[in-house]
Write a protein that holds these residues in place. Structure first.
Motif, PDB file in Angstrom:
ATOM      1  N   ARG A   1      51.369   3.785  18.387  1.00 47.13           N
ATOM      2  CA  ARG A   1      50.332   3.187  19.235  1.00 47.13           C
ATOM      3  C   ARG A   1      49.168   4.156  19.332  1.00 47.13           C
ATOM      4  N   ALA A   2      48.095   3.714  19.936  1.00 49.24           N
ATOM      5  CA  ALA A   2      46.898   4.543  20.023  1.00 49.24           C
ATOM      6  C   ALA A   2      47.167   5.797  20.840  1.00 49.24           C
ATOM      7  N   SER A   3      46.645   6.927  20.376  1.00 49.48           N
ATOM      8  CA  SER A   3      46.764   8.165  21.139  1.00 49.48           C
ATOM      9  C   SER A   3      45.847   8.097  22.356  1.00 49.48           C
ATOM     10  N   VAL A   4      46.120   8.957  23.345  1.00 47.10           N
ATOM     11  CA  VAL A   4      45.339   8.978  24.583  1.00 47.10           C
ATOM     12  C   VAL A   4      44.508  10.251  24.608  1.00 47.10           C
TER      13      VAL A   4
ATOM     14  N   GLY B   1      51.634  -2.442  25.163  1.00 50.98           N
ATOM     15  CA  GLY B   1      51.179  -2.090  23.816  1.00 50.98           C
ATOM     16  C   GLY B   1      50.647  -0.679  23.816  1.00 50.98           C
ATOM     17  N   ASP B   2      49.324  -0.531  23.754  1.00 51.87           N
ATOM     18  CA  ASP B   2      48.736   0.796  23.854  1.00 51.87           C
ATOM     19  C   ASP B   2      48.865   1.316  25.287  1.00 51.87           C
TER      20      ASP B   2
END
Length: 539
Positions: free
Chosen positions: A192-195, A232-233
């Motif tokens: 998933r998208a990194s933060v 999700g993200d």
């Protein structure tokens, strides 16, 4: 005799010499009316306190069956007694995964006693399975007025791993590119998208141990965060700031791995404060996870007396190591060398009195470890060169049940200025043996009962030959795994705990390794200063 090895008998002599002085020191650094930590033995017949959390991250209660016979031939009575576990981390959970709701390595060193290290088998012929990401994870960061480029992962930097409900085994880690990353352990690809945060991430995150889809982590951007993982993200739900303009001193990072027990979060910050929040986890009407943290307790980890004793040349009092929780007491340490234990059995009402207070006289950044008897093992650095630190040692065993005189033994790793001694690493407890890595460049085996050095292996790095060694050792399936600052990973067989045997050394990278590895299903995961996260498994 290598520089680390000094006669262990000095520890016993020092212990006797410190008896008279310990009462005075406790008075200086303790609190009025302090008592022994509240402890419930695993086999206690007394009634255990009721857990305040709706979900308890403890092992299931054990049962004991007693058979009683009568001279009469007509009856035999069998009584089954349930032995309650302590709701605030029972000793029977030592060496075990944290809770039975989520499968994985969920926090730094696995559980609130820092005694669970993952699953094997350890590879016999190691090779690189993957490297993540495609380009190095780097960014610039300013620390105490100095700006430089940081890459990869550093201290403590251990990734966490969990088996997701959808069957994906996901690794989560913070990096020096200012991001929290999510990676499939099977493929090395992002899940998933990194933060993105405002600065580098040094510490180890924590995955919620009670099944709530949450991850907790801190950054050098002053913020401690909670993210939801069920949409999700990742979605940020909450943050707390370490603002030196409001409170504290020294720095504003969050390095420690948040400790989650019974809906309570324990966390220290580099501003020198220790905080305790009630999380109030739940779900909204749409089924999405929620948190509503309530600050129950906070305290400065330093006193005027401590600041006076450590002196002005290095006045750091940050709380960088992850807290230890054991049978009703949370222990934490600061960079001034103060070890504090708080009674948390009434924390729901905001009460956390100091029940243990001891000064080891130098920086304690490494997380502490507790054994199944409640003994505390402390790794201290040696960089202030204070006489008391030279007397106590740098790997120190303490007995918190004797708060007026807790010193049991000390193992020494001394240096002369400006070389720094002691340890930045968290020790690991084996079969009656403690293993530690010193900044002078030695892997040392120490008798758990006496503190006697049993074995030493020069690892070729350290204060005299290179950068600080900061990666902590692990034990999985009878093997000790150690990542070296020079880029290698070592595997030692512990068939004889007092005489480890080097099985293999794998040259993983030319970059520095400061982060602590994670081991899961036989694969070793560790990041490097070269900018990448690696998976090392069976060839």
């Amino acid at each position: 005799m290598p520089p680390d090895r000094q006669p262990w008998i000095i520890g016993a002599i020092t212990a006797a010499a410190l008896v008279a002085g310990s009462v005075l020191l406790f008075t200086l650094f303790g609190s009025d009316g302090a008592e022994s930590p509240a402890t419930t033995l695993a086999a206690s017949t007394s009634t255990a306190p009721t857990s305040p959390g709706a979900t308890s991250t403890t092992a299931p209660a054990t049962t004991a069956t007693e058979g009683t016979s009568s001279t009469s031939s007509t009856s035999t009575t069998t009584t089954t007694t349930t032995v309650p576990l302590h709701p605030w981390v029972d000793r029977l959970t030592i060496g075990r995964p944290w809770g039975d709701t989520v499968t994985g390595l969920l926090t730094f060193r696995g559980n609130p006693t820092h005694s669970y290290f993952g699953t094997g088998p350890i590879p016999e012929t190691p090779e690189r399975l993957w490297r993540y990401p495609d380009s190095p994870m780097c960014s610039s960061s300013t620390d105490l007025g100095t700006t430089s480029t940081w890459c990869g992962n550093g201290w403590t930097g251990q990734p966490v791993i969990w088996e997701r409900p959808d069957g994906v085994t996901e690794m989560i880690f913070g990096a020096y590119d200012r991001r929290l990353h999510f990676v499939d352990t099977a493929t090395g690809q992002a899940t998933r998208a990194s933060v993105l945060t405002g600065d580098i991430i040094k510490g180890t995150p924590t995955i919620d141990p009670d099944g709530y889809p949450l991850v907790y982590f801190g950054s050098r951007d002053n913020f401690l965060r909670i993210l939801a993982l069920d949409q999700g993200d990742p979605v940020e739900l909450w943050r707390a700031e370490a603002n030196l303009a409001v409170e504290g001193r020294w720095n504003d990072d969050w390095d420690a791995s948040p400790r989650i027990v019974n809906d309570i979060m324990f966390e220290g910050a580099e501003n020198g404060f220790f905080y305790i929040w009630k999380l109030n986890r739940g779900y909204d009407g749409d089924g999405n996870v929620t948190v509503d943290p309530e600050l129950l307790f906070k305290m400065p980890s330093y006193t005027d007396q401590l600041l006076q004793d450590i002196g002005p040349s290095y006045p750091a009092v940050s709380v960088e190591g992850s807290a230890v929780v054991f049978e009703g007491t949370v222990f934490f340490a600061n960079s001034g060398g103060r070890i504090v234990g708080l009674d948390i059995t009434d924390i729901e009402n905001g009460n956390a009195p100091i029940v243990f207070d001891f000064w080891v006289a130098d920086d304690v950044d490494a997380a502490m470890v507790v054994d199944d008897e409640g003994m505390l093992y402390v790794s201290a650095q040696y960089e202030r060169y204070i006489r008391r630190a030279a007397e106590l040692g740098q790997l120190i065993k303490l007995d918190p049940s004797k708060p007026d005189d807790p010193y049991v033994w000390g193992m020494y790793s001394l240096t002369s200025a400006p070389a720094k001694g002691g340890m930045w690493t968290t020790p690991v407890i084996g079969d009656g043996v403690i293993y530690t890595v010193t900044n002078k460049g030695y892997l040392v085996a120490v008798d758990q009962e006496t503190g006697e050095e049993l074995w030493v292996d020069p690892i070729g790095v350290g204060a005299y030959r290179g950068p600080h060694h900061m990666s902590s050792p692990l034990i999985v399936d009878g093997h000790l795994i150690l990542a070296l600052v020079t880029g290698e990973i070592r595997n030692y067989d512990l068939a004889d705990p007092a005489e480890p045997v080097l099985v293999w050394e794998y040259e993983m990278t030319n970059g520095r390794i400061e982060a602590t590895p994670a081991v899961w299903n036989g694969t070793i995961y560790v990041g490097s200063w070269d900018g990448y996260m690696y998976a090392i498994g069976e060839g």
